[in-house]
Design a protein around this motif. Sequence first.
Motif, mmCIF file in Angstrom:
data_model
loop_
_atom_site.group_PDB
_atom_site.id
_atom_site.type_symbol
_atom_site.label_atom_id
_atom_site.label_comp_id
_atom_site.label_asym_id
_atom_site.label_seq_id
_atom_site.Cartn_x
_atom_site.Cartn_y
_atom_site.Cartn_z
ATOM 1 N N THR A 133 39.591 32.621 40.909
ATOM 2 C CA THR A 133 40.944 33.046 41.282
ATOM 3 C C THR A 133 41.074 34.559 41.108
ATOM 4 N N ILE A 134 40.548 35.051 39.982
ATOM 5 C CA ILE A 134 40.629 36.500 39.741
ATOM 6 C C ILE A 134 39.875 37.248 40.840
ATOM 7 N N LEU A 135 38.702 36.705 41.181
ATOM 8 C CA LEU A 135 37.874 37.373 42.188
ATOM 9 C C LEU A 135 38.591 37.478 43.518
ATOM 10 N N VAL A 136 39.206 36.355 43.926
ATOM 11 C CA VAL A 136 39.879 36.346 45.226
ATOM 12 C C VAL A 136 40.991 37.396 45.228
ATOM 13 N N LEU A 137 41.760 37.384 44.145
ATOM 14 C CA LEU A 137 42.850 38.368 44.052
ATOM 15 C C LEU A 137 42.287 39.781 44.087
ATOM 16 N N PHE A 138 41.180 39.946 43.391
ATOM 17 C CA PHE A 138 40.579 41.269 43.277
ATOM 18 C C PHE A 138 40.012 41.749 44.609
ATOM 19 N N PHE A 139 39.285 40.822 45.282
ATOM 20 C CA PHE A 139 38.664 41.179 46.558
ATOM 21 C C PHE A 139 39.694 41.691 47.561
ATOM 22 N N SER A 140 40.868 41.037 47.530
ATOM 23 C CA SER A 140 41.847 41.415 48.531
ATOM 24 C C SER A 140 42.295 42.862 48.354
ATOM 25 N N SER A 141 42.020 43.441 47.198
ATOM 26 C CA SER A 141 42.436 44.837 47.015
ATOM 27 C C SER A 141 41.258 45.815 47.085
ATOM 28 N N CYS A 142 40.075 45.312 47.491
ATOM 29 C CA CYS A 142 38.890 46.190 47.506
ATOM 30 C C CYS A 142 38.622 46.792 48.882
ATOM 31 N N THR A 143 37.894 47.884 48.879
ATOM 32 C CA THR A 143 37.452 48.434 50.153
ATOM 33 C C THR A 143 36.276 47.592 50.639
ATOM 34 N N ASN A 144 35.876 47.784 51.883
ATOM 35 C CA ASN A 144 34.774 47.002 52.425
ATOM 36 C C ASN A 144 33.498 47.140 51.622
ATOM 37 N N ASN A 145 33.199 48.382 51.286
ATOM 38 C CA ASN A 145 31.976 48.664 50.550
ATOM 39 C C ASN A 145 31.926 47.952 49.214
ATOM 40 N N SER A 146 33.000 48.125 48.432
ATOM 41 C CA SER A 146 33.006 47.567 47.100
ATOM 42 C C SER A 146 32.999 46.048 47.135
ATOM 43 N N LYS A 147 33.534 45.466 48.195
ATOM 44 C CA LYS A 147 33.617 44.016 48.271
ATOM 45 C C LYS A 147 32.279 43.353 47.986
ATOM 46 N N GLN A 148 31.239 43.928 48.580
ATOM 47 C CA GLN A 148 29.950 43.283 48.418
ATOM 48 C C GLN A 148 29.389 43.505 47.017
ATOM 49 N N ALA A 149 29.826 44.587 46.364
ATOM 50 C CA ALA A 149 29.183 44.947 45.113
ATOM 51 C C ALA A 149 29.944 44.486 43.882
ATOM 52 N N ILE A 150 31.263 44.409 43.981
ATOM 53 C CA ILE A 150 32.019 44.025 42.807
ATOM 54 C C ILE A 150 32.283 42.530 42.869
ATOM 55 N N LEU A 151 31.619 41.807 42.001
ATOM 56 C CA LEU A 151 31.786 40.364 41.991
ATOM 57 C C LEU A 151 32.695 39.928 40.862
ATOM 58 N N LEU A 152 32.898 40.816 39.935
ATOM 59 C CA LEU A 152 33.816 40.570 38.818
ATOM 60 C C LEU A 152 34.606 41.851 38.627
ATOM 61 N N PRO A 153 35.801 41.750 38.053
ATOM 62 C CA PRO A 153 36.506 43.001 37.773
ATOM 63 C C PRO A 153 35.692 43.796 36.742
ATOM 64 N N ALA A 154 35.454 45.067 37.036
ATOM 65 C CA ALA A 154 34.693 45.882 36.088
ATOM 66 C C ALA A 154 35.598 46.250 34.919
ATOM 67 N N ALA A 155 35.046 46.296 33.712
ATOM 68 C CA ALA A 155 35.836 46.645 32.533
ATOM 69 C C ALA A 155 34.937 47.244 31.470
ATOM 70 N N ASN A 156 35.560 47.913 30.509
ATOM 71 C CA ASN A 156 34.821 48.562 29.430
ATOM 72 C C ASN A 156 34.256 47.524 28.442
ATOM 73 N N THR A 157 35.010 46.426 28.304
ATOM 74 C CA THR A 157 34.561 45.333 27.429
ATOM 75 C C THR A 157 34.794 44.024 28.169
ATOM 76 N N ILE A 158 33.804 43.164 28.192
ATOM 77 C CA ILE A 158 33.965 41.862 28.868
ATOM 78 C C ILE A 158 33.525 40.764 27.892
ATOM 79 N N PRO A 159 34.416 39.799 27.620
ATOM 80 C CA PRO A 159 34.024 38.713 26.708
ATOM 81 C C PRO A 159 32.997 37.784 27.351
ATOM 82 N N ILE A 160 32.133 37.219 26.524
ATOM 83 C CA ILE A 160 31.178 36.216 26.997
ATOM 84 C C ILE A 160 31.793 34.858 26.660
#
Length: 754
Positions: free
Chosen positions: A16-43
Amino acid sequence: MTKLTTKSFITVLQITILVLFFSSCTNNSKQAILLPAANTIPIDDDDSRDSVLLKAAHVIPSENQMNALKDEFIAFVHFGPNTFTKLEWGNGMEDPAVFNLKNLDTDQWCRAMKDAGMKKVIITAKHHDGFVLWQSRYTKHGVMSSPFEDGKGDILKELSLSCKKFGIKLGVYLSPADLFQIESKEGLYGNLSKYTKRTIPREVEGRPLENKTTFEFEVDDYNEYFLNQLFELLTEYGPIDEVWFDGAHPKRKGGQQYKYRDWKKLITALAPNAVVFGKEGTRWCGNEAGATRDTEWNAIPYTEDPRTMNLFADITGEDVASIDKLMKGKYLHYQPAETNTSIREGWFYRNDDEQQVRNTDDVFDIYERSVGGNSIFLLNIPPNREGIFSEKDVKVLQETGKRIKETYGIDLLEKAEGPVELLDANEDTFMVLDNDKLILEFKLPKEAKINRFVIQEDVKRHGERVSKHALDVWINGDWQEVVSSTNIGYKRILRFPEVTTNKFRLRILDYRAIPVLQNVSAHYYKSRPPVLEMHRTKLGLVDIAPKMADFKWNPHGENASGNLTKGMKIVYTTNGELPSESSTEYKEPFAFANGMVKALAIMNGEVGSMSEHNFGLLKNKWKIIDDNGSVKEHNGDMLIDENKDTFWQSEKNRINKQYVTLDLGEQTSISAFKYTPPTSVATGMIQKGIIYGSLDGQNWKAIENFEFGNLINDPTPRMHKFKNSFSTRYIKLMALEIAGANDSAAIAELDFYK
Ligand code: FUL
């Protein structure tokens, strides 16, 4: 290969996050950003190895961390009472009068830093001894009680003005360990005071603060003291771009805790651009020697959330963030390493004759390995007792800066054909390497000589992803691989033997997620006469040879060092003078005892950096009489075998009784001795001891006590000059205190001087 084929591991929420995120990305980033980038990401508990790798590839630097990375090469300045007492660690009880500074020229420091290409300087505003270099309202233990400018001087103020003048950023080292506050009667450190609500800064009559911000924290006396001092540093000397918290503690008291989260609140409010070293901002590289890892990932695993952690343990060891390490974490956090080391032996200035200074080759090599190995290079230059950087240090800084400029100031790909996003100088363009773009070609308008290739990933937006890559060059109508390496991150400098070509091919061989590159460039480093190394055998024969470089650029099976030194001539002196073309030419090992040998290489008319070695008395007649029990395979003979890689080690559980007795073979006059500690073990460093002399080996006379500091982190040879020379045939060295409270003494080599 870790390719991203299925994403079965992504949970419904993530999708769900990805879909929301993708809709706000440029074409280029779409292919490369599969998760929201962040300084800290929980496992998450259900994360697989693949999903953890994917998350690690989306961990990105904060703005302050990105700026710290871009500074690349920065300076450290250790200055204080230790500069005058010649100790590495003071005890906190030094009389402030020892800081007898008559002159100070911080412009000279900054000019030398600027020449070296350094962008920031971090000064020991307070080292472990607790002596402060600025006019603090909260203690009298500092410059205000010293003879320096009759107690009116302020080193921080001077440096901050020079920094502005020369366009250098400023950082402060404020040691949490504070021996003055530990040892003095009214000391605040560990005084068991109550944690109560206190206002920071505390007002001091007659010393108003211009910045009217106030904070309320629930703290004890020492934390309040520390916060008040931080307040002064961050508001009266700013802007401050780095706050450096050292982890070392010569001593502790009263279970003193540090309320780092409160310190951080203050820093964020008062110095929003400051990156914090030793906490979640930047991390220690794990050594003080200038060693770098072949693979330095900056996406680091944590078992606790680093955004709320109070205590940060040192991160050491070769493998810090491989997938096996990441799998043990609960959080992935972006945290660049600072490769910190000193230009001199030790962090503080001691003297100009015995304390060796790194040569330019060494500094330049560390620069390429650290900055070109995804870390920040923090080089310490300790000012001397005249308040300036010594001439030798300045020369090395200038030469290093010149080499950096000459090598990296010219991009041989400037007019090349290839992906524009990678060749332009625009930091906001990047290239997403989908499967069909994993091989990139660059063509020059005409052939050029090159031996360096620089690659940068788009860490700012996309994190670090490449885990293996190789570079080919077009030679004789064919592609030839010249070098391969592992990760890239902020910057990777590839070094390889010089080639003449007009075509390069970069191949990405493995990655954590679709790679996104930001920049590439090619360079030529002009090889120089090599640095020399000297060694003496037990029989007294000195040999001089090029120092073996630790470069991994020999893929063709050729001896790069041999190629580089063809036609080289070595000249040397034994009378202390600087060697020149007309000095004695070195052809074969020569006999020599007690004194300085200086040597340099001359190649194609160019003179290399000078190497020097102060040899002690010949050891051919020396004998170990008694070592009071050695560990097997580390017997007493090893401390006089002229081999610093072997060492004597005493048996354990002999507290205060570790000693060695040696027979010099004849009555000899002694004025100094050198203790070389082992570098392969850190358990036997003799930090305090005593030397006895005897003419018959029966009747002993105590000659003098000696003391060396910071040996565990800095296991370099230490010289002790006796107040008066003495004549003896037998010597006994007894250890009185071993660093780290160990109970076994070790000596790699012992030298005595006439
Ligand atoms: C260490 C300290 O103990 C040294 O004195 C020095 O300041 C070095 C940079 O960090 O932990």
